[in-house]
Design a protein around this motif. Sequence first.
Motif, PDB file in Angstrom:
ATOM      1  N   ALA A 278       0.490  13.714   5.653  1.00 45.67           N
ATOM      2  CA  ALA A 278       0.362  12.296   5.335  1.00 45.67           C
ATOM      3  C   ALA A 278      -1.098  11.929   5.100  1.00 45.67           C
ATOM      4  O   ALA A 278      -2.022  12.631   5.506  1.00 45.67           O
ATOM      5  N   SER A 279      -1.307  10.784   4.460  1.00 42.05           N
ATOM      6  CA  SER A 279      -2.660  10.267   4.275  1.00 42.05           C
ATOM      7  C   SER A 279      -3.136   9.649   5.581  1.00 42.05           C
ATOM      8  O   SER A 279      -2.351   9.103   6.357  1.00 42.05           O
ATOM      9  N   LEU A 280      -4.450   9.715   5.819  1.00 47.35           N
ATOM     10  CA  LEU A 280      -4.995   9.160   7.058  1.00 47.35           C
ATOM     11  C   LEU A 280      -4.859   7.638   7.085  1.00 47.35           C
ATOM     12  O   LEU A 280      -4.663   7.042   8.145  1.00 47.35           O
ATOM     13  N   GLY A 281      -4.959   6.981   5.921  1.00 44.72           N
ATOM     14  CA  GLY A 281      -4.750   5.545   5.877  1.00 44.72           C
ATOM     15  C   GLY A 281      -3.330   5.175   6.255  1.00 44.72           C
ATOM     16  O   GLY A 281      -3.094   4.231   7.016  1.00 44.72           O
ATOM     17  N   GLY A 282      -2.367   5.931   5.743  1.00 39.72           N
ATOM     18  CA  GLY A 282      -0.971   5.691   6.101  1.00 39.72           C
ATOM     19  C   GLY A 282      -0.704   5.975   7.564  1.00 39.72           C
ATOM     20  O   GLY A 282       0.049   5.253   8.222  1.00 39.72           O
ATOM     21  N   MET A 283      -1.330   7.024   8.082  1.00 45.44           N
ATOM     22  CA  MET A 283      -1.149   7.359   9.494  1.00 45.44           C
ATOM     23  C   MET A 283      -1.715   6.266  10.394  1.00 45.44           C
ATOM     24  O   MET A 283      -1.136   5.929  11.427  1.00 45.44           O
ATOM     25  N   ALA A 284      -2.863   5.706  10.005  1.00 46.75           N
ATOM     26  CA  ALA A 284      -3.427   4.601  10.785  1.00 46.75           C
ATOM     27  C   ALA A 284      -2.533   3.367  10.686  1.00 46.75           C
ATOM     28  O   ALA A 284      -2.311   2.657  11.672  1.00 46.75           O
TER      29      ALA A 284
ATOM     30  N   GLY B  45      -1.380   0.324  13.078  1.00 45.48           N
ATOM     31  CA  GLY B  45       0.019  -0.019  13.292  1.00 45.48           C
ATOM     32  C   GLY B  45       0.458  -1.285  12.593  1.00 45.48           C
ATOM     33  O   GLY B  45       1.607  -1.699  12.745  1.00 45.48           O
ATOM     34  N   SER B  46      -0.435  -1.903  11.796  1.00 44.83           N
ATOM     35  CA  SER B  46      -0.061  -3.165  11.127  1.00 44.83           C
ATOM     36  C   SER B  46       0.695  -2.922   9.823  1.00 44.83           C
ATOM     37  O   SER B  46       1.171  -3.877   9.204  1.00 44.83           O
ATOM     38  N   GLU B  47       0.807  -1.665   9.390  1.00 43.55           N
ATOM     39  CA  GLU B  47       1.683  -1.282   8.270  1.00 43.55           C
ATOM     40  C   GLU B  47       1.360  -2.023   6.975  1.00 43.55           C
ATOM     41  O   GLU B  47       2.256  -2.329   6.180  1.00 43.55           O
ATOM     42  N   GLY B  48       0.086  -2.324   6.760  1.00 43.87           N
ATOM     43  CA  GLY B  48      -0.312  -2.982   5.519  1.00 43.87           C
ATOM     44  C   GLY B  48       0.029  -4.453   5.454  1.00 43.87           C
ATOM     45  O   GLY B  48      -0.122  -5.066   4.394  1.00 43.87           O
TER      46      GLY B  48
ATOM     47  N   PRO C 205       0.828  -1.211   0.000  1.00 43.81           N
ATOM     48  CA  PRO C 205       0.000   0.000   0.000  1.00 43.81           C
ATOM     49  C   PRO C 205       0.856   1.253   0.000  1.00 43.81           C
ATOM     50  O   PRO C 205       1.953   1.284   0.573  1.00 43.81           O
ATOM     51  N   PHE C 206       0.341   2.311  -0.630  1.00 41.33           N
ATOM     52  CA  PHE C 206       1.079   3.571  -0.773  1.00 41.33           C
ATOM     53  C   PHE C 206       0.144   4.732  -0.471  1.00 41.33           C
ATOM     54  O   PHE C 206      -0.957   4.808  -1.013  1.00 41.33           O
ATOM     55  N   GLY C 207       0.582   5.627   0.441  1.00 43.68           N
ATOM     56  CA  GLY C 207      -0.191   6.821   0.746  1.00 43.68           C
ATOM     57  C   GLY C 207       0.370   8.032   0.039  1.00 43.68           C
ATOM     58  O   GLY C 207      -0.009   8.355  -1.080  1.00 43.68           O
ATOM     59  N   VAL C 208       1.343   8.718   0.691  1.00 42.55           N
ATOM     60  CA  VAL C 208       2.028   9.830   0.021  1.00 42.55           C
ATOM     61  C   VAL C 208       3.537   9.606  -0.015  1.00 42.55           C
ATOM     62  O   VAL C 208       4.268  10.446  -0.531  1.00 42.55           O
ATOM     63  N   GLY C 209       4.014   8.512   0.559  1.00 44.21           N
ATOM     64  CA  GLY C 209       5.445   8.201   0.490  1.00 44.21           C
ATOM     65  C   GLY C 209       6.290   8.925   1.510  1.00 44.21           C
ATOM     66  O   GLY C 209       7.502   9.063   1.320  1.00 44.21           O
TER      67      GLY C 209
ATOM     68  N   SER D 149       1.479   9.677  15.275  1.00 44.45           N
ATOM     69  CA  SER D 149       1.032  10.680  16.247  1.00 44.45           C
ATOM     70  C   SER D 149       1.573  12.025  15.797  1.00 44.45           C
ATOM     71  O   SER D 149       1.358  12.420  14.670  1.00 44.45           O
ATOM     72  N   GLY D 150       2.284  12.725  16.665  1.00 42.91           N
ATOM     73  CA  GLY D 150       2.849  14.005  16.246  1.00 42.91           C
ATOM     74  C   GLY D 150       2.755  15.049  17.333  1.00 42.91           C
ATOM     75  O   GLY D 150       2.659  14.750  18.526  1.00 42.91           O
TER      76      GLY D 150
END
Length: 468
Positions: A146-152, A205-208, A78-82, A157-158
């Motif tokens: 970042a994309s919300l899917g990538g963040m999930a 946190g499963s990173e795809g 999977p790819f969000g914004v890289g 956090s941040g």
Amino acid sequence: MNTLSAAVRRPLPQSFAETLRARFGERFSTADAVRTHHGHDESHFPDALPDAVVWPHCTAEVVEVVKACTAHRVPIVPFGVGSSLEGHILALYGGISVDFSEMNKVLAIHGDDMDAVIQPGITRKQLNAALHGSGLFFPVDPGADASLGGMASTRASGTNAVRYGTMRDNVLAMEVVLADGRVIRTGGRARKSSAGYDLTRLMIGSEGTLGLITELTVRLHPLPEAVSAAVCAFPDVDNAVRTVIQTIQLGIPVARIELLDTLTVQAINRYSKTTLRESPMLFFEFHGSPASVAEQAQTVQEIARDNGGQDFDWATRPEDRSRLWAARHDVYFASINLRPGCRGVTTDVCVPISRLADCIAGAREDIAASGFIAPIVGHVGDGNFHTVILVDPDDPDEIERAEALNRKIVARALAMDGTCTGEHGIGFGKQDFLITEHGRDAVDAMRALKLALDPDNLMNPGKIVPAE
């Protein structure tokens, strides 16, 4: 890493490529430039290109892609914004990159319940723009848009996490496509539930590696009535960190509290054209009613003064706050700019707040002994800090020494009951640390979950769980 990838990757089956090209048209590509973009992130790891890229528009199309990949045993990345920093989007075994950038719609906003249903490709800025005028906002802010899917997927956090929590705290439900093409829904819009295993937290946190997120339900928060930001310089890092610890231990609900060491401040002055005093510094932000913001700020100012803080500089106008936080968010690129042509090896440790001062002091000693340029910056309100170790990406010896420095910093954090990653995730760069942190039996349990949901190891293979 390149040798491993070359040894284990198979050519993309011609029939598979023809099927997806016929189905998706221009939304399927094997062009070199496209593949290069999708095989490169912000980490120091060598690029690892996918064999093809596809842009789905809905869950049904993701299911089609996944079923085709399963039938032909093609890896799925999977790819969000890289913007990841641990190699999450690198196609170590080739395969297809599923780019979610065109699945970026807000599907529903429930203002009374303070939640929103979104597609995974929407970025945090896009979501907050869609919420304009609603009196609500989405607070998780990792810096990059970042994309919300990538963040999930990375449990991001941040800067706001000290008050609003991480993605773990702000995702209520998901829709996920599993490796065999089944679609499951995890969680719901109710604020609490005791119904079965918590699959939402499993996927965060499963990173795809367990499935592809195609929809999220996220918590929203009221826009604060008043916001005030400030910067405060300190004579040294220790005094700045003591201010952080005392602020948190007093229970002051500060919204953001960020540490920058002297080198980091010098970097952002050069990169963002700011004129901050070049000494260790804390960035603060306070949210609430005008009275509560004033009270928080006064208390923190007194704590800072007792620890040698000076030049408490306030930014109350929105444009001034935006300029201040834009400079903070550009720290990574400002740091890279200190050594043109370099890449950053980033650390991401997090420790209990009482151990923060000792952990940072130890990291500073390690950096001084190493000879590297390595600015320190951190979301220190929750015990999380980063070093950006600047390396020549073409010098294997430098990279090896930088990784050794990283290992020292991680080992100290783990000895203090901390973690090797507060927000960036494991990817494939921190797999050994995962075993050290949790133990081999716990990692074996993770592997069992992975194999139960992805028996052919097609979902982002090579990430999180080390190969047996």
